[in-house]
Write a protein that holds these residues in place. Structure first.
Motif, PDB file in Angstrom:
ATOM      1  N   ARG A 155     -16.712  -2.167   2.745  1.00  0.00           N
ATOM      2  CA  ARG A 155     -15.489  -1.369   2.174  1.00  0.00           C
ATOM      3  C   ARG A 155     -15.984  -1.013   0.600  1.00  0.00           C
ATOM      4  O   ARG A 155     -16.969  -1.512  -0.225  1.00  0.00           O
ATOM      5  CB  ARG A 155     -14.835  -2.536   2.139  1.00  0.00           C
ATOM      6  CG  ARG A 155     -13.172  -1.775   2.164  1.00  0.00           C
ATOM      7  CD  ARG A 155     -12.223  -2.944   2.103  1.00  0.00           C
ATOM      8  NE  ARG A 155     -10.858  -2.234   2.901  1.00  0.00           N
ATOM      9  CZ  ARG A 155      -9.903  -2.771   2.119  1.00  0.00           C
ATOM     10  NH1 ARG A 155      -9.566  -3.388   1.125  1.00  0.00           N
ATOM     11  NH2 ARG A 155      -8.725  -1.897   2.545  1.00  0.00           N
ATOM     12  N   ILE A 162      -9.116   3.315  -1.320  1.00  0.00           N
ATOM     13  CA  ILE A 162     -10.004   3.006  -0.247  1.00  0.00           C
ATOM     14  C   ILE A 162     -10.823   4.264   0.168  1.00  0.00           C
ATOM     15  O   ILE A 162     -10.101   5.102   0.687  1.00  0.00           O
ATOM     16  CB  ILE A 162      -9.358   2.401   1.043  1.00  0.00           C
ATOM     17  CG1 ILE A 162      -8.241   1.254   0.694  1.00  0.00           C
ATOM     18  CG2 ILE A 162     -10.307   1.536   1.973  1.00  0.00           C
ATOM     19  CD1 ILE A 162      -8.603   0.177  -0.432  1.00  0.00           C
ATOM     20  N   LEU A 182     -14.231   0.974  -2.608  1.00  0.00           N
ATOM     21  CA  LEU A 182     -13.106   1.134  -3.341  1.00  0.00           C
ATOM     22  C   LEU A 182     -13.310   1.952  -4.562  1.00  0.00           C
ATOM     23  O   LEU A 182     -14.151   2.202  -5.170  1.00  0.00           O
ATOM     24  CB  LEU A 182     -12.403  -0.238  -3.996  1.00  0.00           C
ATOM     25  CG  LEU A 182     -12.397  -1.439  -3.064  1.00  0.00           C
ATOM     26  CD1 LEU A 182     -11.814  -2.581  -3.877  1.00  0.00           C
ATOM     27  CD2 LEU A 182     -11.812  -0.946  -1.859  1.00  0.00           C
ATOM     28  N   TYR A 227       0.940  -1.172   0.066  1.00  0.00           N
ATOM     29  CA  TYR A 227       0.232  -0.199   0.034  1.00  0.00           C
ATOM     30  C   TYR A 227       0.725   1.197   0.115  1.00  0.00           C
ATOM     31  O   TYR A 227       2.173   1.281   0.294  1.00  0.00           O
ATOM     32  CB  TYR A 227      -1.091  -0.082   1.248  1.00  0.00           C
ATOM     33  CG  TYR A 227      -0.345   0.117   2.518  1.00  0.00           C
ATOM     34  CD1 TYR A 227       0.133   1.464   2.781  1.00  0.00           C
ATOM     35  CD2 TYR A 227      -0.163  -1.082   3.531  1.00  0.00           C
ATOM     36  CE1 TYR A 227       0.704   1.778   4.314  1.00  0.00           C
ATOM     37  CE2 TYR A 227       0.582  -0.797   4.477  1.00  0.00           C
ATOM     38  CZ  TYR A 227       0.811   0.547   5.063  1.00  0.00           C
ATOM     39  OH  TYR A 227       1.463   0.509   6.371  1.00  0.00           O
ATOM     40  N   TYR A 271     -13.700   4.321   1.476  1.00  0.00           N
ATOM     41  CA  TYR A 271     -14.498   3.829   2.917  1.00  0.00           C
ATOM     42  C   TYR A 271     -14.062   2.528   3.256  1.00  0.00           C
ATOM     43  O   TYR A 271     -14.242   1.541   2.793  1.00  0.00           O
ATOM     44  CB  TYR A 271     -16.043   4.129   2.789  1.00  0.00           C
ATOM     45  CG  TYR A 271     -16.626   3.644   4.207  1.00  0.00           C
ATOM     46  CD1 TYR A 271     -16.789   4.608   5.150  1.00  0.00           C
ATOM     47  CD2 TYR A 271     -17.269   2.496   4.109  1.00  0.00           C
ATOM     48  CE1 TYR A 271     -17.431   4.000   6.246  1.00  0.00           C
ATOM     49  CE2 TYR A 271     -17.915   2.036   5.279  1.00  0.00           C
ATOM     50  CZ  TYR A 271     -17.964   2.870   6.507  1.00  0.00           C
ATOM     51  OH  TYR A 271     -18.696   2.627   7.558  1.00  0.00           O
ATOM     52  N   ASN A 272     -13.507   2.508   4.700  1.00  0.00           N
ATOM     53  CA  ASN A 272     -12.927   1.337   5.046  1.00  0.00           C
ATOM     54  C   ASN A 272     -13.569   0.709   6.128  1.00  0.00           C
ATOM     55  O   ASN A 272     -13.075   0.169   7.188  1.00  0.00           O
ATOM     56  CB  ASN A 272     -11.492   1.520   5.368  1.00  0.00           C
ATOM     57  CG  ASN A 272     -10.645   0.263   5.623  1.00  0.00           C
ATOM     58  OD1 ASN A 272     -10.958  -0.743   4.774  1.00  0.00           O
ATOM     59  ND2 ASN A 272      -9.497   0.100   6.331  1.00  0.00           N
ATOM     60  N   GLU A 305      -4.333   0.500  -1.922  1.00  0.00           N
ATOM     61  CA  GLU A 305      -3.969  -0.709  -1.685  1.00  0.00           C
ATOM     62  C   GLU A 305      -3.796  -1.552  -2.972  1.00  0.00           C
ATOM     63  O   GLU A 305      -4.559  -1.379  -3.884  1.00  0.00           O
ATOM     64  CB  GLU A 305      -4.807  -1.477  -0.657  1.00  0.00           C
ATOM     65  CG  GLU A 305      -4.753  -1.140   0.886  1.00  0.00           C
ATOM     66  CD  GLU A 305      -5.695  -1.704   1.624  1.00  0.00           C
ATOM     67  OE1 GLU A 305      -5.972  -2.834   1.277  1.00  0.00           O
ATOM     68  OE2 GLU A 305      -5.989  -1.329   2.756  1.00  0.00           O
TER      69      GLU A 305
END
Length: 230
Positions: free
Chosen positions: A142, A135, A144, A107, A137-138, A116
């Motif tokens: 999730r 990313i 992407l 990453y 929202y993790n 990532e």
């Protein structure tokens, strides 16, 4: 012929000098040993450097960020992310531009974004492209973004000029798979049981999906995770 003899103090001083020299050398060797892998890439040449548009994420300026490369984290590294070729470039301390091996880059973080490297068929769906994903929202759901640019050529005043229009691809995880979304409708259709509440989130926060799609998607998904926990 007079012979010069060394007293105890002179021997001690000589030994002290050797230790003083050896210590920073040892520190330098230890530091460079850790960074040898990072600065072992092949040289990168900036193509289309005279064009007004460019192939990089956000802008042409070098930004310092963090990289997790070959099992080790490195901080404050000047970098450029070529999103046309999906390659990460760093600035060597001797001034060279170096291309990192993507397979060794887990990453990198730059300008508030966390990218990532995800492999198709492993962390992401089989039909998705292996590469770097931002990313957005993790949380549990999730989200992407794959940043992408195309290279186009146009002729202006008998000169070939390169253009790099950008397109972003959004993916939201649901039921163990990533779902491609683009429109407001496609996002809400993933969460039919909370569609009314999620629409209200955008309305209350005065977020226009058309004007700020990225923020809107992130807020919708975060709100869904909150509602799903109730």
């Amino acid at each position: 012929m007079a012979l010069k003899s060394f007293g105890q103090n002179e021997l001690t001083n000589a030994s002290s000098v050797r230790e003083t020299i050896a210590y920073p050398v040892a520190l330098y060797k230890a530091a460079t040993a850790q960074s040898q892998n990072l600065y072992n890439g092949r040289q990168y040449y900036v193509y289309d450097s005279k064009s007004e548009e460019h192939q990089f994420f956000q802008d042409r300026k070098w930004k310092k960020g963090s990289i997790f490369y070959d099992g080790q984290r490195f901080d404050s590294i000047p970098m450029l992310y070529d999103i046309f070729k999906d390659e990460l470039v760093i600035k060597h301390f001797n001034g060279d531009d170096l291309l990192l091996q993507s397979e060794k880059t887990d990453y990198f973080e730059v300008n508030g974004h966390h990218f990532e490297r995800l492999e198709a068929g492993k962390q992401i769906n089989e039909q998705m492209r292996t590469g770097f994903y931002d990313i957005l929202y993790n949380g549990k759901t999730r989200t992407l973004v794959r940043r992408s640019k195309q290279r186009q050529e146009t002729i202006q005043e008998k000169r070939v000029t390169a253009l790099f229009p950008q397109k972003d691809f959004f993916y939201i995880s649901k039921d163990g798979r990533y779902n491609a979304v683009h429109s407001r409708k496609s996002v809400f259709n993933l969460f039919p049981e909370h569609k009314k509440e999620l629409r209200k989130v955008l309305k209350d926060q005065k977020i226009s999906f058309k004007k700020n799609r990225e923020l809107a998607i992130a807020r919708i998904v975060a709100a869904y995770d909150e509602l799903a926990r109730l």
